[in-house]
Design a protein around this motif. Sequence first.
Motif, PDB file in Angstrom:
ATOM      1  N   LEU A   1       2.339  -0.418 -11.227  1.00  0.00           N
ATOM      2  CA  LEU A   1       2.251  -0.800  -9.827  1.00  0.00           C
ATOM      3  C   LEU A   1       1.156  -1.838  -9.617  1.00  0.00           C
ATOM      4  CD1 LEU A   1       2.712   2.646  -8.064  1.00  0.00           C
ATOM      5  CD2 LEU A   1       4.363   0.782  -8.237  1.00  0.00           C
ATOM      6  N   ALA A   2       0.734  -2.512 -10.694  1.00  0.00           N
ATOM      7  CA  ALA A   2      -0.348  -3.491 -10.570  1.00  0.00           C
ATOM      8  C   ALA A   2       0.020  -4.597  -9.602  1.00  0.00           C
ATOM      9  CB  ALA A   2      -0.669  -4.074 -11.941  1.00  0.00           C
ATOM     10  N   ASN A   3       1.321  -4.906  -9.497  1.00  0.00           N
ATOM     11  CA  ASN A   3       1.696  -5.988  -8.590  1.00  0.00           C
ATOM     12  C   ASN A   3       1.630  -5.569  -7.128  1.00  0.00           C
ATOM     13  OD1 ASN A   3       3.849  -4.234  -8.743  1.00  0.00           O
ATOM     14  ND2 ASN A   3       5.397  -5.848  -8.567  1.00  0.00           N
ATOM     15  N   ALA A   4       1.284  -4.305  -6.864  1.00  0.00           N
ATOM     16  CA  ALA A   4       1.124  -3.867  -5.480  1.00  0.00           C
ATOM     17  C   ALA A   4      -0.268  -4.177  -4.956  1.00  0.00           C
ATOM     18  CB  ALA A   4       1.397  -2.373  -5.364  1.00  0.00           C
TER      19      ALA A   4
ATOM     20  N   GLY B   1       8.535   1.763  -8.626  1.00  0.00           N
ATOM     21  CA  GLY B   1       8.491   0.333  -8.908  1.00  0.00           C
ATOM     22  C   GLY B   1       8.306  -0.442  -7.612  1.00  0.00           C
ATOM     23  N   TYR B   2       7.684  -1.607  -7.710  1.00  0.00           N
ATOM     24  CA  TYR B   2       7.463  -2.438  -6.520  1.00  0.00           C
ATOM     25  C   TYR B   2       7.839  -3.869  -6.856  1.00  0.00           C
ATOM     26  CZ  TYR B   2       5.001  -4.708  -2.646  1.00  0.00           C
ATOM     27  OH  TYR B   2       4.688  -5.467  -1.537  1.00  0.00           O
ATOM     28  N   TRP B   3       8.586  -4.500  -5.996  1.00  0.00           N
ATOM     29  CA  TRP B   3       8.980  -5.881  -6.205  1.00  0.00           C
ATOM     30  C   TRP B   3       8.577  -6.728  -5.018  1.00  0.00           C
ATOM     31  CZ3 TRP B   3      12.098  -9.000  -3.226  1.00  0.00           C
ATOM     32  CH2 TRP B   3      12.403 -10.260  -3.793  1.00  0.00           C
ATOM     33  N   THR B   4       7.981  -7.911  -5.273  1.00  0.00           N
ATOM     34  CA  THR B   4       7.799  -8.889  -4.204  1.00  0.00           C
ATOM     35  C   THR B   4       8.324 -10.227  -4.696  1.00  0.00           C
ATOM     36  OG1 THR B   4       5.558  -9.195  -5.032  1.00  0.00           O
ATOM     37  CG2 THR B   4       5.778  -8.022  -2.974  1.00  0.00           C
ATOM     38  N   PRO B   5       8.710 -11.103  -3.755  1.00  0.00           N
ATOM     39  CA  PRO B   5       9.177 -12.431  -4.182  1.00  0.00           C
ATOM     40  C   PRO B   5       8.020 -13.234  -4.774  1.00  0.00           C
ATOM     41  CG  PRO B   5       9.132 -12.228  -1.783  1.00  0.00           C
ATOM     42  CD  PRO B   5       8.835 -10.883  -2.314  1.00  0.00           C
ATOM     43  N   PRO B   6       8.302 -14.370  -5.415  1.00  0.00           N
ATOM     44  CA  PRO B   6       7.238 -15.243  -5.935  1.00  0.00           C
ATOM     45  C   PRO B   6       6.304 -15.659  -4.812  1.00  0.00           C
ATOM     46  CG  PRO B   6       9.424 -16.267  -6.133  1.00  0.00           C
ATOM     47  CD  PRO B   6       9.640 -14.857  -5.727  1.00  0.00           C
ATOM     48  N   ILE B   7       5.085 -16.021  -5.165  1.00  0.00           N
ATOM     49  CA  ILE B   7       3.989 -16.143  -4.210  1.00  0.00           C
ATOM     50  C   ILE B   7       4.323 -17.076  -3.045  1.00  0.00           C
ATOM     51  CG2 ILE B   7       2.795 -17.964  -5.484  1.00  0.00           C
ATOM     52  CD1 ILE B   7       1.227 -15.154  -3.401  1.00  0.00           C
ATOM     53  N   ALA B   8       5.148 -18.112  -3.302  1.00  0.00           N
ATOM     54  CA  ALA B   8       5.452 -19.042  -2.222  1.00  0.00           C
ATOM     55  C   ALA B   8       6.236 -18.378  -1.097  1.00  0.00           C
ATOM     56  CB  ALA B   8       6.250 -20.222  -2.774  1.00  0.00           C
ATOM     57  N   LYS B   9       6.929 -17.296  -1.427  1.00  0.00           N
ATOM     58  CA  LYS B   9       7.732 -16.622  -0.396  1.00  0.00           C
ATOM     59  C   LYS B   9       7.198 -15.239  -0.059  1.00  0.00           C
ATOM     60  CE  LYS B   9      12.050 -18.929  -1.420  1.00  0.00           C
ATOM     61  NZ  LYS B   9      13.479 -18.801  -1.628  1.00  0.00           N
TER      62      LYS B   9
ATOM     63  N   GLY C   1       0.811  -1.213   0.000  1.00  0.00           N
ATOM     64  CA  GLY C   1       0.000   0.000   0.000  1.00  0.00           C
ATOM     65  C   GLY C   1       0.843   1.262   0.000  1.00  0.00           C
ATOM     66  N   ASP C   2       2.049   1.184   0.580  1.00  0.00           N
ATOM     67  CA  ASP C   2       2.930   2.354   0.620  1.00  0.00           C
ATOM     68  C   ASP C   2       3.250   2.852  -0.778  1.00  0.00           C
ATOM     69  OD1 ASP C   2       4.857   1.229   3.499  1.00  0.00           O
ATOM     70  OD2 ASP C   2       3.102   2.554   3.362  1.00  0.00           O
ATOM     71  N   MET C   3       3.438   1.915  -1.721  1.00  0.00           N
ATOM     72  CA  MET C   3       3.799   2.347  -3.064  1.00  0.00           C
ATOM     73  C   MET C   3       2.621   3.048  -3.729  1.00  0.00           C
ATOM     74  SD  MET C   3       6.791   2.142  -3.413  1.00  0.00           S
ATOM     75  CE  MET C   3       7.162   2.626  -5.075  1.00  0.00           C
TER      76      MET C   3
END
Lengths: 284, 399, 299
Positions: free
Chosen positions: B361-364, B289-297, B270-272
């Motif tokens: 930022l759709a991945n946020a 830009g926003y990055w997260t690990p793959p869903i398992a992590k 939400g911050d992004m």
Amino acid sequence: MKRTPKFLAFFTGMYVLWSLVPVVIAVLFSFNSGRSRSTWQGFSFRWYWGDKFSSVWHDLQYRTDLRNSLVLAALTILIATPIGVGLAIGLTRWRSRPAQVANGVLLLPLITPELVVGTALFLVVTNGYSFLSLGRPAQLVGHVTFSLTYVVIVVRGRLLSIGPDLEEAARDLGATPLQALRMVVMPLLTPAVFAAAVLVFATSIDDFVVSSLLSSGAGSETVPVAIYGSVRGGATPALNALATVMLVASLLALVVVFAIMRLMHRRSGDSNAGESSLKELASW
Amino acid sequence: MSRRHFLALSAAGLGAAGLTACGSRGSSSTSNTLQIASPDKPVTLKVSSSNQPIKSGTSREAGSLRIANYADYVAPELLDKFKQQTGAAVEVSTFATDVEALSKIASGAFNVDLLLSTAVDLLPKYVASDLLQPLQKSYLTNFDNLWDSVKDPFYDQGAQYTVPYTVFSTGIGFRTDLVKAPLTGDNGWDAMWDAQYTGAVGLLDSYREAIGLGLQHAGIDDINTTKAADIAAAKAELKKMLTATNPRIDVLGYQNIPEATTKVNQLWSGDMLLAVGYLPAGTGPETLGYWTPPIAKRVINNDTISIMRKAQHPALAHEFINFMLDPANAKINQAYIGYQSTLRGFEAETLIADGTIPKNLANALVTADDFAKGLRIDALPAAVDTLWQNTWSSINTGS
Amino acid sequence: MTRTRRQQLNWLWAGLATPGIAWMAMFFVVPFYAVAAVAFGRIDPILQTAAPEWNPRYWQFDSFSDVFHRVVSGDLRTVFVRTLVYVVVAVAGCIAVGYPVAYFVSRHAGRWRAALLALMILPFWVSYLMRMLAWVNLLQPQGWVARALTTLPGGDRAWLSGQPITVVFGLVYGYVPFFILPLYATLDRIDGRLLEAARDLGATSKQSFWRVIVPLSYQGLVAASVITALPMVGDYYTNALLSASPKTAMIGNQIVYFLQDTTQPQIGASLVLILSVVLLIAMAGYLVSVSRAQKLVTR
């Protein structure tokens, strides 16, 4: 004739500038027309009353902060001054062990870090004194505790310079000790009491540590606590404005007390009333 | 001071201590146990007979509603609207970390009616310490607006104490125009240790999130680990980060990134979305830009709203919760705070289709699928939790 | 005065002083006992908070000894040492800035003296927070001072992020007014005739400074330094305002952290106890040296 050492004079001048100019700049930026606290964007009263949401006049939280600071200071004066004056008179005259111990204990707040006293009060209020709650009640207790030392020092100084002679003379003329106190000592002490009150006022409105540790949330927030919480974030110059209002309040209190003291000196026939009042205020 | 003076003083102190037999207040030591929940072990929180919901239909109390919340986590416009609707002003006391909120509510340093962001992993502690009151559902007529997947959550079956607020993932925000290469793939978090970003890195001021990052970077998958060795490994990783990039530790990533105070910042998704509003004039949202690990992590979480047991305005607090469950109000709120709401109409797909979220930022946003499969931060047993907190505080001393 | 008269008077003075004494006992002395009661209390298993134990017989020292070990040989030692270093450097800075100013105003200011005195007292009427606010505004990336400093080599850095020099600077700026006034009072009291005598005996102004003024003001200098250093050890807001980084955390920051940001206030209480003991030892050492010096003088 003494030569004024040029380097020292220059150094002192630089010190005065270094000491005061940043504050002047902070006051200046409270009149900034933009949202920045570090880039000048024009002159405006926006942050004092102009801005409908964020100015000091309109922001509900800032108004709460101002009200809390001023109410707390007023209550502290009302409680600390009588207790402190009694303490000063009593301890100066009463010869006994408890008095000596109390004298020593009274000096401790001056050298103890405020954090230590604030922590102790916080722990005792949340764990023992259930009649006291955090927020204004606890903050008031903390402020009075600190202020007592200042009142005692100022009043005692004046008491020692008055000396016991006038009082003894009154008693020899038939007055009871209480009457002598009321009719001779108290009028002479009044300038010192005023000076002590203004000192308590300034200390209370500027206090941070005790007000912060003993607060109960936004409802008991004071101006220094508000500044502490917002200064590193994106606060607008309204913060500068809030601080400036407090600064003006304490300078005003100083001027008012000085005027009252000068009036009293004039009435008692002092020809150089202004300077005597200044000397008294500075003497502590 | 002579020995006699010292004795006199301590005698006065001990004697006066007799006064304090008025008993202790504040932290209530109970014989309750912590009911620790996880997605495969849902928990129905205990409601004791002395702590029942308020009577249905209790009239609204006079006075201001006092809530405790993170800074910038509720729209001021919304609080104004609530005041116009009910006549009650809303007073917000802010905290910087969820443990700070728990600490201040337990000690009484926060005298509030409602907690607008109870962290799910601390919920068992709140309940076991009798700090919350169960909700009176008859006030919550808008309860049905919530996503089905959060109406009966694993951490509070039957939604007895809480109502969900926002949902988010944990990841790393960055300035696309200021980093060497955009963070991608499975190990985007390496950027936090990359010496070329020294002085421009931000770490979340949350002991679970920061140590969790250390754990994951050390290759340990269990972010709810109870093993001291794992925690020591995570601490070593974080200390390496401190030396390599000297990160600032706060929850202000939503300001740091757009203002370029940091180029790489651990934060919540939400911050992004919120950061878009803090961009200086002339800088577009494509720089974020926003990055997260793959869903398992990936760590997924949701904040909840709860009412304090000692609330002085419980009926008003219930009205406020119902007010927040109205989609029209949630829309106003999301526009200000950025975080994704858990109401129907706020699913990831809907928001992207609306165009309210910048495409990059759709991945946020958290999809229903993510929500079901993501890693959750669960509560820890008390002694383990202390170990985690002490580890975090030792990292915080810079030693 | 007859004996009963004196007794009567004593009762009057005692009566006047009693509210104040009771207040100080209840709100200054007893709270310190509460700190010990919490530091040695029973730990509640849910929140890991200590419930206070008022009876010393049941005091539990596990938590305290754990904290003590952390202070002596663990992670808290770094913070303690750092605090002492900052205070020593800051007091040195106060002396470097304050002594020349106090000396000038007390001995060479002439007709400017009243005005300068007023200007030196003025910072007392400005809230400490406002003075720090002023510097935060100036040292922010867009601030005037930060921008001016970028022209210097090594000047282009984030001054408000984990820079020890900013914190020490803030401490000096904040505390030097409290240092200057007592020092001024000491220097003012030095009898001018001693300096005249020195000059009559052929001393240059430099010599009379180092051989007359410095030794005579030494006690006052130490006193002013102690008065400044003691509260500074408990300072936490200067670091929080000017740096907010664990790299510059002082022991005060740790105490407030445990008190407000965790559910373990007893660790904060233990730290306060340890800090108080350290300060008491320092204070006692100072008082002993003062009384020893006085004995030398009055012999």
